[in-house]
Design an enzyme around this catalytic site. Structure first.
Site, PDB file in Angstrom:
ATOM      1  NE  ARG A  15     -21.848 -54.502 -69.699  1.00 59.12           N
ATOM      2  CZ  ARG A  15     -22.244 -53.616 -68.778  1.00 59.12           C
ATOM      3  NH1 ARG A  15     -21.864 -53.745 -67.529  1.00 59.12           N
ATOM      4  NH2 ARG A  15     -23.039 -52.619 -69.109  1.00 59.12           N
ATOM      5  CG  ASN A 172     -29.010 -41.320 -64.034  1.00 58.93           C
ATOM      6  OD1 ASN A 172     -30.213 -41.298 -63.756  1.00 58.93           O
ATOM      7  ND2 ASN A 172     -28.531 -41.128 -65.263  1.00 58.93           N
TER       8      ASN A 172
HETATM    9  C1  UD1 Z   1     -27.221 -45.109 -68.462  1.00 59.10           C
HETATM   10  C2  UD1 Z   1     -26.937 -43.702 -67.966  1.00 59.10           C
HETATM   11  C3  UD1 Z   1     -26.347 -43.788 -66.565  1.00 59.10           C
HETATM   12  C4  UD1 Z   1     -27.309 -44.528 -65.659  1.00 59.10           C
HETATM   13  C5  UD1 Z   1     -27.680 -45.877 -66.223  1.00 59.10           C
HETATM   14  C6  UD1 Z   1     -28.820 -46.464 -65.420  1.00 59.10           C
HETATM   15  C7  UD1 Z   1     -26.385 -42.441 -69.954  1.00 59.10           C
HETATM   16  C8  UD1 Z   1     -25.324 -41.791 -70.757  1.00 59.10           C
HETATM   17  N1  UD1 Z   1     -26.018 -43.053 -68.854  1.00 59.10           N
HETATM   18  O1  UD1 Z   1     -25.979 -45.775 -68.540  1.00 59.10           O
HETATM   19  O2  UD1 Z   1     -26.123 -42.480 -66.065  1.00 59.10           O
HETATM   20  O3  UD1 Z   1     -26.707 -44.677 -64.387  1.00 59.10           O
HETATM   21  O4  UD1 Z   1     -28.131 -45.758 -67.588  1.00 59.10           O
HETATM   22  O5  UD1 Z   1     -29.136 -47.752 -65.855  1.00 59.10           O
HETATM   23  O6  UD1 Z   1     -27.545 -42.335 -70.332  1.00 59.10           O
HETATM   24  N2  UD1 Z   1     -29.780 -47.490 -75.467  1.00 59.10           N
HETATM   25  C9  UD1 Z   1     -30.365 -47.167 -76.669  1.00 59.10           C
HETATM   26  N3  UD1 Z   1     -29.615 -46.514 -77.609  1.00 59.10           N
HETATM   27  C10 UD1 Z   1     -28.317 -46.168 -77.383  1.00 59.10           C
HETATM   28  C11 UD1 Z   1     -27.739 -46.504 -76.153  1.00 59.10           C
HETATM   29  C12 UD1 Z   1     -28.501 -47.153 -75.207  1.00 59.10           C
HETATM   30  O7  UD1 Z   1     -31.525 -47.452 -76.904  1.00 59.10           O
HETATM   31  O8  UD1 Z   1     -27.712 -45.583 -78.292  1.00 59.10           O
HETATM   32  C13 UD1 Z   1     -30.590 -48.173 -74.480  1.00 59.10           C
HETATM   33  C14 UD1 Z   1     -30.013 -49.499 -74.056  1.00 59.10           C
HETATM   34  O9  UD1 Z   1     -30.526 -50.551 -74.851  1.00 59.10           O
HETATM   35  C15 UD1 Z   1     -30.488 -49.625 -72.610  1.00 59.10           C
HETATM   36  C16 UD1 Z   1     -30.572 -48.178 -72.150  1.00 59.10           C
HETATM   37  O10 UD1 Z   1     -30.617 -47.392 -73.308  1.00 59.10           O
HETATM   38  O11 UD1 Z   1     -31.764 -50.209 -72.549  1.00 59.10           O
HETATM   39  C17 UD1 Z   1     -29.409 -47.761 -71.283  1.00 59.10           C
HETATM   40  O12 UD1 Z   1     -28.238 -47.872 -72.045  1.00 59.10           O
HETATM   41  P1  UD1 Z   1     -26.880 -48.399 -71.435  1.00 59.10           P
HETATM   42  O13 UD1 Z   1     -25.871 -48.416 -72.519  1.00 59.10           O
HETATM   43  O14 UD1 Z   1     -27.133 -49.647 -70.683  1.00 59.10           O
HETATM   44  O15 UD1 Z   1     -26.565 -47.173 -70.483  1.00 59.10           O
HETATM   45  P2  UD1 Z   1     -25.687 -47.234 -69.197  1.00 59.10           P
HETATM   46  O16 UD1 Z   1     -24.266 -47.245 -69.574  1.00 59.10           O
HETATM   47  O17 UD1 Z   1     -26.210 -48.297 -68.317  1.00 59.10           O
END
Ligand code: UD1
Ligand code: CA
Length: 465
Positions: A15, A172
């Protein structure tokens, strides 16, 4: 035996619509990931950053921060490979966390920059804790479910939630502290049987919560706000700006127009500093007591002594400005500029790798590069150090109490001795001894009546009478 931080930073950040990985996007000049790392306490057993998308850029940034001494604890990285969810991100860290002898892990997201060091310290000291926030419109955040006594009962992602669960306002924050053996165990049981076909860390956290009590604490939403879009970035920047300005105002700094003034997280301002509208300061900047920084001035990675006056519209980068100096308006101090006390740099003067000793002055229109200028020396308007011959850079060394007349070119390498006087309009190509008067001019000719004679000749030639 230690608490180890894990920072999730492998996601693409679709995004943001950017070539830059999301975690490297800046908030007041510092990348989101740098904010997160700098908030870590120093006594951690280390921090593990999970990377993948834009990995080379993230590794490059980490190396530069390490070199600049900006990281509070040792940082290693783990490449997640194709990111399959936040739970998968932790699964790939298992060998590294085992290697670091982790007993507890504190998990943070690289795209959540404004969690304060105090909150992170509290998290890192907790046995088992999840940070949440209460939002009137929690949107895409996961919803936190609690037992009547407040303990964590579960976390449902917005996309998997029932309408009743979605109506919950406790979101969360994505920051957790958990005992490593329990989390390690829970990670091994994860499945991707959910709306996004991802391995959710939240499922593992909930599973730990079934084995031992996991506390839920409510934070200021600003501290847990994530940067998922440019809109979020702007909101985070505004929040950081307010927080930083509140801090410096309480320390005795005046902001004439707070809304247009941007002061980064690594800027240090002393009391009675006054910032005019539109000032921007980023990186490591120190501004001494009672400095006045003029409108529209941009300062990066520089140190200003006490009582410096910067008039409007100056650009100061990687420079040192001694106490009581006066700079601008419209001056540019580039990398390696070193001004001693009481130096004057006036309008349209550019300096680079220039050391000016006490009381030296260059008040108008000059380029001073690769040069040392002695105490009390006066550089006239339009003086240029010709430091570059197209291939190499050369130095100009000017002694004390020298007078360099206007419009002089100093063709480097060249040395001007103490007390020398250089006549205006000279091109100096050879060293000038101390106390010498140097001049290099074509002798002037003035022919009496010559102007009218020339004009009548010109008129005849064009046939105008
Ligand atoms: C996640 C949480 C959600 C919370 C939110 C808070 C999960 C499943 N959900 O959602 O409950 O409210 O964060 O901000 O955890 N990332 C990785 N590897 C991956 C996926 C993500 O390193 O495979 C990193 C992303 O770069 C980011 C962070 O993890 O920095 C959060 O990932 P994102 O996809 O933004 O999670 P949300 O959907 O925001
Ligand atoms: Ca997010």
């Amino acid at each position: 035996m230690a608490t180890v931080a894990v920072i999730l930073a492998a996601g693409l950040g679709v995004r943001m619509k950017s070539r830059l990985p999301k975690v490297l996007h800046p908030v007041l000049g510092d990348a989101s990931l740098l904010w997160v790392l700098r908030a870590l306490p120093m006594n951690l057993g280390g921090a593990v950053v999970v990377v993948h998308h834009g990995k080379d850029q993230v590794l490059g940034a980490l190396e530069a921060w390490e070199k600049a001494g900006l990281l509070p604890c040792p940082v290693t990285t783990v490449d997640q490979g194709k990111p399959l969810g936040t739970g998968h991100a932790l699964q790939v860290c298992i060998p590294e966390l085992d290697r670091l002898d982790a007993t507890r892990v504190a998990i943070l997201c690289g795209d959540v920059p404004l969690t304060t060091p105090a909150t992170v310290l509290h998290l890192c000291a907790a046995e088992a804790l999840l940070l949440a926030m209460d939002l009137s419109t929690p949107g895409s955040y996961g919803r936190v479910l609690q037992h009547p006594d407040g303990r964590l009962a579960g976390i449902v992602e917005a996309k998997d939630a029932t309408p009743e669960q979605l109506a919950g306002q406790r979101a969360n924050g994505g920051a957790y502290a958990l005992p490593w053996p329990a989390l390690r165990q829970a990670l091994q049981g994860l499945t991707n049987d959910n709306a996004q076909k991802e391995y959710y860390l939240t499922d593992a956290v909930a599973a730990v919560g079934r084995e031992l009590p996991v506390a839920v604490e409510i934070c200021d939403p600003e501290e847990l706000a994530g940067m998922n879009s440019r809109k979020d970035q702007a909101a985070l920047q505004a929040a950081a700006q307010r927080r930083i300005q509140r801090h410096w105002m309480a320390e005795g700094v005046t902001f004439l127009h707070p809304d247009s003034t941007l002061v980064g997280p690594r800027v240090v301002l002393h009391r009675d500093v006054l910032l005019e509208p539109g000032v921007r300061m980023e990186g490591a900047v120190i501004v001494g007591e009672a400095c006045r920084i003029g409108q529209g001035t941009v300062i990066t990675d520089s140190v200003l002594g006490e009582g410096v006056e910067v008039l409007p519209y100056c650009v100061i980068d990687r420079a040192r400005v001694g106490a009581g100096s006066k700079v601008g308006p419209f001056a540019r101090l580039r990398e390696g500029t070193d001004l001693a006390e009481g130096v004057h740099i006036g309008n349209f003067v550019e300096t680079k790798k220039a050391k000016l000793h006490r009381g030296a002055k260059a008040n108008h229109l000059a380029y001073l590069g690769d040069t040392e200028i002695g105490e009390g020396t006066n550089i006239g308007a339009g003086v240029i150090t010709c430091n570059y011959d197209g291939v190499n850079k050369h130095r100009t060394t000017i002694g004390r109490n020298v007078f360099v007349g206007s419009d002089t070119q100093l063709v480097a390498p060249v040395v001007i001795g103490d007390g020398a006087l250089i006549g205006a309009g000279s091109t100096i190509t050879q060293d000038v001894p101390g106390d010498a008067l140097a001049l290099s001019r074509v002798p002037q000719i003035s022919r009496e009546g010559g102007a009218s004679k020339l004009r009548s000749r010109q008129k005849k030639a064009t046939g105008v009478s």
